[in-house]
Design a protein around this motif. Structure first.
Motif, PDB file in Angstrom:
ATOM      1  N   ARG A  29       0.840  -1.208   0.000  1.00 40.83           N
ATOM      2  CA  ARG A  29       0.000   0.000   0.000  1.00 40.83           C
ATOM      3  C   ARG A  29       0.872   1.253   0.000  1.00 40.83           C
ATOM      4  O   ARG A  29       0.593   2.221  -0.722  1.00 40.83           O
ATOM      5  N   VAL A  30       1.943   1.231   0.771  1.00 43.26           N
ATOM      6  CA  VAL A  30       2.847   2.382   0.823  1.00 43.26           C
ATOM      7  C   VAL A  30       3.535   2.572  -0.525  1.00 43.26           C
ATOM      8  O   VAL A  30       3.625   3.691  -1.045  1.00 43.26           O
ATOM      9  N   VAL A  35       2.298   9.404  -6.330  1.00 40.54           N
ATOM     10  CA  VAL A  35       2.621  10.815  -6.102  1.00 40.54           C
ATOM     11  C   VAL A  35       4.079  11.153  -6.393  1.00 40.54           C
ATOM     12  O   VAL A  35       4.428  12.327  -6.501  1.00 40.54           O
ATOM     13  N   GLY A  36       4.948  10.143  -6.501  1.00 33.26           N
ATOM     14  CA  GLY A  36       6.312  10.386  -6.940  1.00 33.26           C
ATOM     15  C   GLY A  36       7.304  10.832  -5.900  1.00 33.26           C
ATOM     16  O   GLY A  36       8.419  11.226  -6.244  1.00 33.26           O
ATOM     17  N   ALA A  88       3.752  11.033  -0.390  1.00 24.95           N
ATOM     18  CA  ALA A  88       3.099   9.785   0.008  1.00 24.95           C
ATOM     19  C   ALA A  88       2.824   9.773   1.510  1.00 24.95           C
ATOM     20  O   ALA A  88       1.771   9.297   1.947  1.00 24.95           O
ATOM     21  N   ALA A  89       3.747  10.307   2.281  1.00 26.73           N
ATOM     22  CA  ALA A  89       3.558  10.366   3.735  1.00 26.73           C
ATOM     23  C   ALA A  89       2.337  11.204   4.084  1.00 26.73           C
ATOM     24  O   ALA A  89       1.548  10.846   4.972  1.00 26.73           O
ATOM     25  N   ALA A  90       2.154  12.316   3.376  1.00 26.00           N
ATOM     26  CA  ALA A  90       0.997  13.175   3.633  1.00 26.00           C
ATOM     27  C   ALA A  90      -0.306  12.457   3.303  1.00 26.00           C
ATOM     28  O   ALA A  90      -1.293  12.557   4.033  1.00 26.00           O
ATOM     29  N   VAL A  91      -0.308  11.703   2.192  1.00 23.52           N
ATOM     30  CA  VAL A  91      -1.513  10.971   1.787  1.00 23.52           C
ATOM     31  C   VAL A  91      -1.842   9.872   2.782  1.00 23.52           C
ATOM     32  O   VAL A  91      -3.019   9.651   3.133  1.00 23.52           O
ATOM     33  N   LEU A  92      -0.810   9.189   3.280  1.00 18.81           N
ATOM     34  CA  LEU A  92      -1.008   8.030   4.154  1.00 18.81           C
ATOM     35  C   LEU A  92      -1.049   8.389   5.636  1.00 18.81           C
ATOM     36  O   LEU A  92      -1.258   7.515   6.480  1.00 18.81           O
ATOM     37  N   HIS A  93      -0.825   9.681   5.943  1.00 19.13           N
ATOM     38  CA  HIS A  93      -0.772  10.144   7.339  1.00 19.13           C
ATOM     39  C   HIS A  93       0.337   9.420   8.112  1.00 19.13           C
ATOM     40  O   HIS A  93       0.152   8.964   9.238  1.00 19.13           O
TER      41      HIS A  93
END
Length: 307
Positions: free
Chosen positions: A8-9, A16-17, A22-27
């Motif tokens: 998933r990560v 997002v590249g 990605a950290a922001a999207v996945l919290h």
């Protein structure tokens, strides 16, 4: 065993590249994202991303794993839907569609679906292909009524893509002119003849397509307006703001004072079809695809000649 959370990560990183986005999207923190990807690389024994100051790109092994991540996500979503059906006793079918195709093709097809499968609960969401096709891959929708111009299907990732595409119809784009325009009575217009014309367009992707054709013809179009509605664009043409480029299935309802003229070959064309997941076509999806094929064939037969 491969950790599903790590897949998933990786999928988020690919979308997002970068680790930070990605950290922001996945919290999560960027460090946590990096650790998940590194752990996945260790478990595979292969590098799956290339890190740089400009962001993150996938290696060939990484692209394989992103495809696997999409398949796993789709399988889990499908399993959840099956469990939900056990509780409700009814089949849920979620459809994504672009506006003009949905308006002309979908209602009649849904009528047949309802007649053949009255227990089915249908959910419809309006969505452009660049958004709806990822939803199909993720298992969030069962079917997308979509289109593409020249080139591959948006978001399709090569021959290993999880998407199946069923072609429905060709949807040529026509020039829309005021009745009084000097070219309004022509049988067809070479796009180079429109080099000096101002344009108003009903879709940003149509603008991109127009610019590509105009470049081949040796001019840069003057775009005075871009809307998200083809009817609005035609209303602006009728008001004298400019001319437009409109797909054939978007020419209703009628706007008084306009002429629609074909473009001489090579004619700009949208390719309309249905996207589904490979091997995920249950009875309701098959019925709907067949009904959409029937609607497209009927539309081709009844579509009036442009003039």
């Amino acid at each position: 065993m491969i950790d599903v959370q790590r897949l998933r990560v990786l999928r988020a990183v690919a979308e997002v590249g970068s680790f930070n986005r990605a950290a922001a999207v996945l919290h999560l923190t960027p460090s946590a994202v990096s650790q998940h990807v590194a752990a996945l690389e260790r478990s595979l024994g292969a590098q799956i991303v290339v890190r740089s100051t400009r962001g993150v790109t996938l290696t060939p092994a990484g692209r394989i794993m992103v495809g696997a991540a999409e398949s796993v996500a789709a399988e889990l979503e499908h399993a959840k839907q099956q469990v939900d059906r056990l509780g409700s006793g009814r089949t849920q079918l979620t459809i994504a569609t672009f506006t003009s195709g949905g308006r002309l093709l979908l209602p009649g097809a849904l009528a047949r679906l309802t007649a053949d499968h009255p227990e089915t609960v249908v959910h419809v969401r309006e969505s452009e292909p660049e958004d709806s096709l990822p939803l199909v891959r993720q298992g969030a929708v069962d079917l997308a009524l979509a289109y593409h111009f020249d080139g591959p299907l948006p978001g399709r990732r090569g021959p290993s893509s999880s998407l199946a595409w069923t072609a429905l119809m060709e949807d040529p784009l026509y020039v829309v002119l005021p009745d009084a325009h000097p070219l309004a009575d022509r049988e067809a217009i070479d796009i180079a003849e429109l080099a000096a014309e101002p344009w108003v367009l009903g879709c940003r992707k149509t603008e991109t397509y127009l610019r590509r054709y105009a470049e081949r013809a040796g001019f840069t179009p003057e775009v005075r307006g871009t809307t998200t509605d083809y009817f609005f664009a035609r209303s602006l043409v009728a008001a004298g703001t400019g001319i437009s480029l409109i797909p054939s299935i978007a020419h209703t309802p009628h706007v008084a004072g306009l002429r629609t003229v074909p473009i001489a070959p090579p004619t700009p064309t949208r390719h309309v079809g249905v996207a589904t997941l490979l091997r995920r076509n249950h009875a309701q999806v098959r019925t709907l695809i067949q009904a959409l094929q029937g609607q497209a064939a009927a539309l081709d037969e009844t579509r009036p000649a442009q003039h």
